[in-house]
Design an enzyme around this catalytic site. Structure first.
Site, PDB file in Angstrom:
ATOM      1  N   GLU A  41       9.007  -2.318   8.260  1.00  0.00           N
ATOM      2  CA  GLU A  41       9.976  -1.572   9.065  1.00  0.00           C
ATOM      3  C   GLU A  41      11.151  -1.230   8.142  1.00  0.00           C
ATOM      4  OE1 GLU A  41      10.867  -0.141  12.217  1.00  0.00           O
ATOM      5  OE2 GLU A  41      12.556   0.207  10.878  1.00  0.00           O
TER       6      GLU A  41
ATOM      7  N   ASN B  77      -5.996   5.739  15.356  1.00  0.00           N
ATOM      8  CA  ASN B  77      -7.015   5.588  14.321  1.00  0.00           C
ATOM      9  C   ASN B  77      -7.577   4.173  14.433  1.00  0.00           C
ATOM     10  OD1 ASN B  77      -8.518   6.245  12.065  1.00  0.00           O
ATOM     11  ND2 ASN B  77      -6.899   5.730  10.612  1.00  0.00           N
TER      12      ASN B  77
ATOM     13  N   CYS C 244      -2.180   2.115   8.019  1.00  0.00           N
ATOM     14  CA  CYS C 244      -1.290   1.208   7.315  1.00  0.00           C
ATOM     15  C   CYS C 244      -1.751  -0.237   7.462  1.00  0.00           C
ATOM     16  CB  CYS C 244       0.116   1.488   7.823  1.00  0.00           C
ATOM     17  SG  CYS C 244       1.146   0.226   8.384  1.00  0.00           S
TER      18      CYS C 244
ATOM     19  N   CYS D  76       5.030  -7.172   7.851  1.00  0.00           N
ATOM     20  CA  CYS D  76       5.984  -6.626   8.816  1.00  0.00           C
ATOM     21  C   CYS D  76       6.184  -7.611   9.958  1.00  0.00           C
ATOM     22  CB  CYS D  76       5.479  -5.296   9.360  1.00  0.00           C
ATOM     23  SG  CYS D  76       6.665  -4.482  10.454  1.00  0.00           S
TER      24      CYS D  76
ATOM     25  N   GLU E 287       0.825  -1.211   0.000  1.00  0.00           N
ATOM     26  CA  GLU E 287       0.000   0.000   0.000  1.00  0.00           C
ATOM     27  C   GLU E 287       0.858   1.260   0.000  1.00  0.00           C
ATOM     28  OE1 GLU E 287      -3.252  -1.951   3.058  1.00  0.00           O
ATOM     29  OE2 GLU E 287      -2.074  -0.231   3.654  1.00  0.00           O
TER      30      GLU E 287
ATOM     31  N   SER F  99       9.328   5.769  16.225  1.00  0.00           N
ATOM     32  CA  SER F  99       8.000   5.450  16.762  1.00  0.00           C
ATOM     33  C   SER F  99       8.216   4.874  18.150  1.00  0.00           C
ATOM     34  CB  SER F  99       7.306   4.428  15.864  1.00  0.00           C
ATOM     35  OG  SER F  99       7.056   4.992  14.613  1.00  0.00           O
TER      36      SER F  99
ATOM     37  N   CYS G  56      -1.512  -2.012  14.947  1.00  0.00           N
ATOM     38  CA  CYS G  56      -1.278  -1.756  13.523  1.00  0.00           C
ATOM     39  C   CYS G  56      -1.901  -2.844  12.658  1.00  0.00           C
ATOM     40  CB  CYS G  56       0.227  -1.685  13.268  1.00  0.00           C
ATOM     41  SG  CYS G  56       0.652  -1.639  11.523  1.00  0.00           S
TER      42      CYS G  56
ATOM     43  N   CYS H 103       3.382  -4.670  15.809  1.00  0.00           N
ATOM     44  CA  CYS H 103       2.771  -3.708  16.739  1.00  0.00           C
ATOM     45  C   CYS H 103       1.281  -4.039  16.872  1.00  0.00           C
ATOM     46  CB  CYS H 103       2.960  -2.291  16.222  1.00  0.00           C
ATOM     47  SG  CYS H 103       4.690  -1.859  16.024  1.00  0.00           S
TER      48      CYS H 103
ATOM     49  N   CYS I 299       3.291   8.352   1.343  1.00  0.00           N
ATOM     50  CA  CYS I 299       3.750   7.418   2.363  1.00  0.00           C
ATOM     51  C   CYS I 299       4.014   6.092   1.658  1.00  0.00           C
ATOM     52  CB  CYS I 299       2.643   7.290   3.416  1.00  0.00           C
ATOM     53  SG  CYS I 299       2.972   6.063   4.651  1.00  0.00           S
TER      54      CYS I 299
HETATM   55  S1  SF4 Z   1       3.511   0.113  12.983  1.00  0.00           S
HETATM   56 FE1  SF4 Z   1       5.150  -0.121  11.458  1.00  0.00          FE
HETATM   57  S2  SF4 Z   1       6.688  -1.399  12.526  1.00  0.00           S
HETATM   58 FE2  SF4 Z   1       4.767  -1.644  13.673  1.00  0.00          FE
HETATM   59  S3  SF4 Z   1       3.764  -3.480  12.736  1.00  0.00           S
HETATM   60 FE3  SF4 Z   1       2.972  -1.636  11.666  1.00  0.00          FE
HETATM   61  S4  SF4 Z   1       4.280  -1.465   9.865  1.00  0.00           S
HETATM   62 FE4  SF4 Z   1       5.375  -2.778  11.337  1.00  0.00          FE
END
Ligand code: SF4
Length: 357
Positions: free
Chosen positions: A168, A296, A343, A120, A98, A220, A127, A124, A113
């Protein structure tokens, strides 16, 4: 002319030296190769047939043996605020990534972006990408072509790049660094207009420091003690907050560039006044700007995600405490709230509609 490879290589997203190498079998003279480079990067050409300073035979040669883009647009959602979220499939293996085009009041403020990996591994908890298991790193060409595809689609010049999409970036550091040079040298985006956002991968921070690029590095952070941070960002538990700030300090000493600290505010998780005081103490030690990001919600994807956005009052109280550090603190303007702009969200929607790759 020499015989060409049967598989069609893509040209967009390559540096000039790489483009020259890939087009070597065509035996086109250097000035023609530079014209092709200009069609891709300066004129946002969408097909070889447009390249009017090449002969018909040369255009046909390109069309028979190459493709322009390494990506295919699978979906594009447009928000009421003008934010556009793209879902691309990758030519090489049909994986999905994306990218987001963020439009602001002035044209020169257009930002994209970009994703740096498919999926990933950091995981997180807040996310949407954490639902997409890590598949592979993107090549520099696949990173750059996200921006070129968006420029071609909109016929506009992008002014800023943020590495804040899927993945990442500092677990794919070499390709990310290579792509920064292509953005600067071929796409025409100054390094000062490029931000790399990391969850805190110390070897990657050290590697970036060694390259000494005038970009912005964003950390972050999202929590100010290791236990809390590890519980919401399990993929960075190898790197303590203390060691991460030490790496940032060394990065600052080498590059002399102010860093950004990103902090997603999660109601009842990391938005207490205690966390705010700890954050104020941490950031007072380094030259940085703090960006608070009200969460979000992505609950539509999984009922197991129960994070919520703090109230405005809590957000403001948190900000006021962090400001006692003397550092500049902003709350990020939210973009694309009415589309799947967080994301990983669009990717996940499509994964649910097809056989998983
Ligand atoms: S916030 Fe960034 S580093 Fe964390 S899981 Fe999502 S894409 Fe990966």
């Amino acid at each position: 002319m020499n015989s060409l490879k049967p598989s069609k290589l893509a040209l967009s997203g390559l540096s000039l030296p790489d483009l020259i190498k890939v087009l070597e079998p065509t035996q086109l003279p250097l000035y023609k190769l530079k014209q092709i480079h200009a069609w891709i990067y300066a004129k946002f050409g969408t097909s070889f047939s447009q390249m009017s300073d090449l002969s018909l035979a040369e255009r046909q040669l390109l069309d028979n043996n190459y493709v322009l883009s390494v990506l295919n647009t699978k979906d594009c959602q447009i928000s009421k605020d003008g934010t556009k979220k793209y879902l691309f499939s990758l030519n090489n293996d049909d994986k999905y990534i994306e990218s987001v085009l963020m439009t602001f009041q002035k044209r020169e403020d257009l930002s994209v972006c970009v994703s740096s990996q498919v999926g990933c591994a950091v995981g997180c908890k807040f996310c949407a990408t954490s639902f997409v298991n890590f598949k592979r790193n993107l090549t520099s060409q696949e990173i750059v072509d996200q921006v070129m595809s968006i420029q071609r689609d909109n016929q506009v010049r992008i002014g800023n790049i943020v590495y804040m999409g899927q993945g990442e970036p500092l677990l794919n550091t070499e390709e990310v660094i290579k792509s920064i040079y292509v953005f600067a040298n071929s796409v025409g985006i100054g390094k000062r207009h490029i931000t790399v956002s990391t969850s805190g991968i110390i070897p990657g921070i050290n590697r970036l420091a060694k390259e000494n690029l005038p970009i912005t590095l964003a950390l972050s952070l999202h929590a100010c003690d290791d236990d809390l941070r590890n519980s919401i960002m399990p993929g960075v538990k190898t790197y303590s907050i203390k060691n991460t700030f030490q790496a940032l300090t060394e990065y600052l000493q080498t590059t002399n560039r102010r860093v950004t600290i990103e902090y997603v505010l999660l109601a009842g998780v990391n938005d207490s006044s205690e966390q705010a005081h700890k954050l104020a103490k941490l950031v007072s030690k380094i030259n940085c700007h703090i960006n608070l990001i009200p969460y979000n919600p992505i609950n539509e994807l999984s009922e197991s995600i129960s994070y919520k956005r703090p109230s405005i009052e809590v957000q403001e109280a948190f900000k006021a405490i962090v400001e006692t550090s003397g550092r500049k603190v902003t709350s990020r303007l939210e973009r694309g709230k009415d589309i799947s702009a967080a994301c990983g969200q669009l990717h996940n929607k499509h994964l649910n509609q097809r056989v998983p790759s």
